[in-house]
Design an enzyme around this catalytic site. Structure first.
Site, PDB file in Angstrom:
ATOM      1  N   CYS B 315      41.147  33.790  35.269  1.00 23.63           N
ATOM      2  CA  CYS B 315      41.442  32.527  35.600  1.00 23.63           C
ATOM      3  C   CYS B 315      41.779  32.433  37.860  1.00 23.63           C
ATOM      4  O   CYS B 315      40.687  32.601  38.269  1.00 23.63           O
ATOM      5  CB  CYS B 315      42.679  31.860  35.829  1.00 23.63           C
ATOM      6  N   ARG B 316      41.832  34.518  37.234  1.00 26.82           N
ATOM      7  CA  ARG B 316      42.097  35.115  38.892  1.00 26.82           C
ATOM      8  C   ARG B 316      40.450  35.442  39.072  1.00 26.82           C
ATOM      9  O   ARG B 316      40.125  36.953  40.133  1.00 26.82           O
ATOM     10  CB  ARG B 316      43.146  35.915  39.399  1.00 26.82           C
TER      11      ARG B 316
END
Lengths: 412, 374
Positions: B315-316
């Site tokens: 997600c990052r």
């Protein structure tokens, strides 16, 4: 240093989680109660920054025939070898099986491959293995005991002097700069790898030709004849190379044992002192410039052209050279006992594993003058706090990895 | 917890199902990759570090937008010398000398977790420091292994025997806090399951390193059992055979995540004795802040029938890559120049993933080029 009995770092198996899963499924769904030995294959991983060993994967359960497959990445440095999986129905059967007979039978297969010359064409045959095991599929516990049969000549293998780093060992007595010899050897190994889609063979030789080292497959070397090889040896122009899982600076790994027996029998070097390069490749990556940003289109086109042929050369700076007197096995070779041909091979190990009515089974398939060693050893702590390396199986509990109920519990 | 996890995975799969395959490059704007760019970046990675290899995975899980034989990247047998907890405790003691190099990148061998975390959060700053203009491979000679002192026995010689016991247990050499005792317990568990001494097969062989000691101490062998001093030979066996550091190893996969359009890391670990690590043991090699949060146990996208592996949630990833792109632009590179560097995506990517798993020594690529940033 006085000549001494050579000591080899014992081999260790590195079974992957996928191997256990495949083993359990094969036992449940295909083999069921039939506990005959099954053909398998694995990779001998050399010491690359850490200890190597026998890598067993899910695909290991099947016939050995991957030599022809194009290997990539680490696999290019890890030759394949054949073996058998002996999956017992109960722990009691595994405990009672005649371990010496199983090992002897597997060693006899190695011996037969050496005597017949098959090992010259497929050096992986020198690193044959057997995995005796029991799979408890209710608890997902596996008792695993790999064996790596090594042929042991009656008088042992005698090492001359200390093990040396590759640069010193290869240049000894040549009067050539060690770094130059090391680079020559490294290029010769890289050239051999480039010719072979499967990557490194388990064993080959380095011979000095026209003042430069060149790598030769075993068959090519054997075809030159013993006289030519001995002449090269006399001028320090011949080195046996073996892919080595040992990370130790003073000790060669297990794979060198059968290779030295092969050198005596197939290359006719019995009684000679042979330098052995224990190959522990340090992968040498290509020094790649990033794409030229002024011309991104051309750069990416060039990169696309290179992508099908990644560089995979090796540096030999971590390897060692040991000088070993090849065993004299002429008399033993004459008394060679071959294994039964064809499909009987797979059942042969199992037949030998079961003791006969008198509780014994023989090792007679190995000729007189040779014995076998190689059941995997585990470090075991004694009550006084000391540690010993004992031949014994290992228990692997994969309940947390394979049991669906436990997986659901631990998820998250 | 389990239900949350299952729902999260289900949501991810559904999103992936309905997310269209990216066809035009958005590397500069969003830090994401098209499948074609992933393949090109993978090929570039292999050119730099030839131990990486393309894998096909299981046929039924193949992604049609990748070549059949280039579904994901795999690096086998990556050494992992110590647990993150030992790094963290060293840091707390002030024992770590340097966590980053002169260019701001975290060093795998000396990393400190807080700095590691900050790099993931502000990766762009780390990339802007004028890295040299080439990529190089840099391996240490293997013979030095024998001389590597054990990090647990270095400050406690009396603990040497206990540490070997940890190796015997095959679980947790190097763990902080009673690991030898724990490993001893494991060995006892094994003995409770089955009598391991009852299998026979002990052999006397002078050519086996450490064999004389074993036969001598237990009398199981015949020829080797008559050594004049069993204790002395045991000591020698230890010196010869166990004085090198036996390490955990990892198989590292780089998989294309269709939902996030970034690479995703899967990790399969093996203990010092070569047997697979359980998920919680893998978490010992993940920086504490990420364990069981950013890093979870998942089925491998291309090996759905294999045992679960640890996965770093992506997600990052795109945000971190966007910061690296921004730093390149700030350093004077044009958008076209940065776009031309998409092939180096995985090299940058592996650098900032190292902050999550600082002790897994997969990165042999040295420094990554940021030409034009000088």
């Amino acid at each position: 240093m006085e000549p001494s009995t050579m000591k080899f770092k014992p081999m260790r198996a590195a079974p992957q989680a996928s191997f256990f899963k495949a083993l359990g499924e094969a036992k449940l769904q295909q083999w069921k109660l039939d506990d005959r030995a099954r053909p398998a294959w694995a990779r001998i991983v050399p010491a690359i920054r850490t200890e190597g060993g026998l890598r067993l994967e899910a695909s290991s359960l099947g016939e050995h025939g991957r030599d022809a497959v194009v290997a990539a990445g680490t696999d290019r440095l890890s030759p394949t070898c054949p073996g058998h999986v002996l999956c017992f129905n109960t722990l009691e059967q595994m405990q009672k099986a005649d371990k010496a007979a199983v090992l002897g039978a597997a060693a006899a297969l190695v011996w037969a491959d050496i005597v017949s010359g098959r090992a010259l064409d497929s050096p992986g045959l020198l690193a044959r293995f057997v995995v005796a095991c029991h799979a408890d599929m209710k608890q997902h516990k596996f008792v695993l005991w790999p064996a790596f049969p090594a042929l042991v000549p009656e008088d042992g293998l005698v090492q001359e002097g200390e093990a040396l780093p590759a640069s010193a060992g290869l240049s000894a007595g040549l009067g050539v700069e060690p770094a130059v010899v090391l680079e020559e050897a490294s290029e010769a190994v890289a050239a051999l790898m480039a010719r072979s889609p499967a990557g490194l063979p388990l064993a080959f030789v380095l011979a000095r030709r026209d003042g430069k080292l060149a790598a030769q497959p075993l068959r090519e070397a054997a075809d030159r004849g013993a006289a030519s090889l001995r002449a090269d040896l006399a001028t320090r122009g011949l080195v046996l190379v073996v892919v080595d899982p040992s990370p130790l600076a003073r000790h060669a790994g297990w794979t060198a044992r059968n290779a030295l027996v092969m050198a005596s029998v197939c290359l006719g070097l019995g009684g000679e002192v042979l330098p052995v390069l224990c190959l522990r490749p340090s992968p040498r990556g290509a020094v790649v410039d990033p794409p030229d940003h002024a011309r991104p289109d051309e750069a990416s086109a060039a990169a696309a052209g290179e992508s099908s042929a990644p560089t995979a050369t090796t540096a030999l700076c971590g390897s060692i050279v040991v000088r070993v007197r090849c065993p004299g096995l002429e008399g033993v070779a004459a008394a060679a006992v071959g294994p039964p041909p064809g499909e009987a091979l797979a059942g042969w190990l199992a037949a030998d594993a079961a003791p006969d009515a008198e509780g014994t089974s023989s090792l007679s398939r190995l000729p007189r003058g040779l014995s076998a060693a190689g059941w995997e050893r585990q470090p075991v702590r004694a009550k006084d706090g000391s540690t010993a390396m004992l031949s014994r199986p290992r228990v692997v509990d994969l309940g947390r990895l394979l049991d669906p109920a436990k997986l659901a519990e631990s998820a998250g | 917890m389990a239900h949350t996890h299952i729902a999260s995975r289900l949501f991810h799969d559904v999103v992936g199902m309905f997310t269209p395959v990216l066809t035009s490059s958005r590397f500069v704007d969003e830090g994401v990759l098209t499948p074609e760019e992933f393949v090109a970046a993978g090929d570039a990675l292999i050119r730099v570090s030839p131990l990486w290899q393309w894998e096909a995975g299981e046929p039924e899980s193949r992604q049609p937008f990748f070549p059949a034989d280039k579904q994901y990247l795999l690096l086998k047998g990556v050494p992992c010398s110590q647990r993150v907890s030992s790094l963290e405790s060293s840091f707390r003691k002030g024992g770590v000398c340097e966590s980053t190099d002169e260019d701001g990148w975290l060093r795998a061998d000396t990393g400190e977790p807080e700095a590691a975390a900050s790099i993931l959060v502000s990766g762009g700053e780390a990339a802007g420091g004028g890295l040299s203009s080439f990529v190089r491979d840099d391996y240490e000679p293997i013979q030095s292994l024998e001389e590597i002192p054990s990090h647990t026995s270095a400050d406690d010689e009396a603990g040497a025997a206990a540490e070997v016991g940890a190796t015997a247990g095959g679980r947790a050499q190097g763990d902080v806090g009673g690991d030898a005792a724990a490993a001893g317990d494991d060995a006892e568990d094994d003995d409770e399951y089955v009598d391991l001494d009852g299998f026979g097969g002990e052999e006397a062989d002078e050519g086996t390193l450490g064999a004389a000691a074993s036969a001598g101490s237990h009398g199981a062998g015949s020829a080797g059992g008559t050594h004049p001093s069993a204790a002395a030979s045991r000591a020698r066996a230890f010196e010869d055979d166990e004085a090198f550091e036996r390490r955990r190893t990892y198989d590292v996969s780089l998989v294309y995540d269709k939902a996030y359009r970034t690479p995703r890391v899967f990790l399969m670990g093996h203990g010092e004795d070569g047997t697979p690590l359980l998920p919680e043991q893998v978490m010992e090699d993940v920086v504490t802040d990420y364990a069981n949060k950013t890093v979870t146990a998942e089925a491998h996208f291309h090996l759905p029938s294999a045992p679960v592996q640890a996965s770093i949630h992506p997600c990052r990833h795109a945000a971190a890559m966007t910061r690296i792109v921004a730093s390149l632009l700030e350093a004077g590179a044009t958008r076209e120049e940065v776009a031309g560097r998409v092939e180096l995506y995985l090299l940058y990517f592996l650098k900032f993933i190292q902050s999550v798993v600082p002790t897994i020594e997969y990165d042999s690529t040295g420094e990554v080029a940021v030409r034009g940033a000088e």
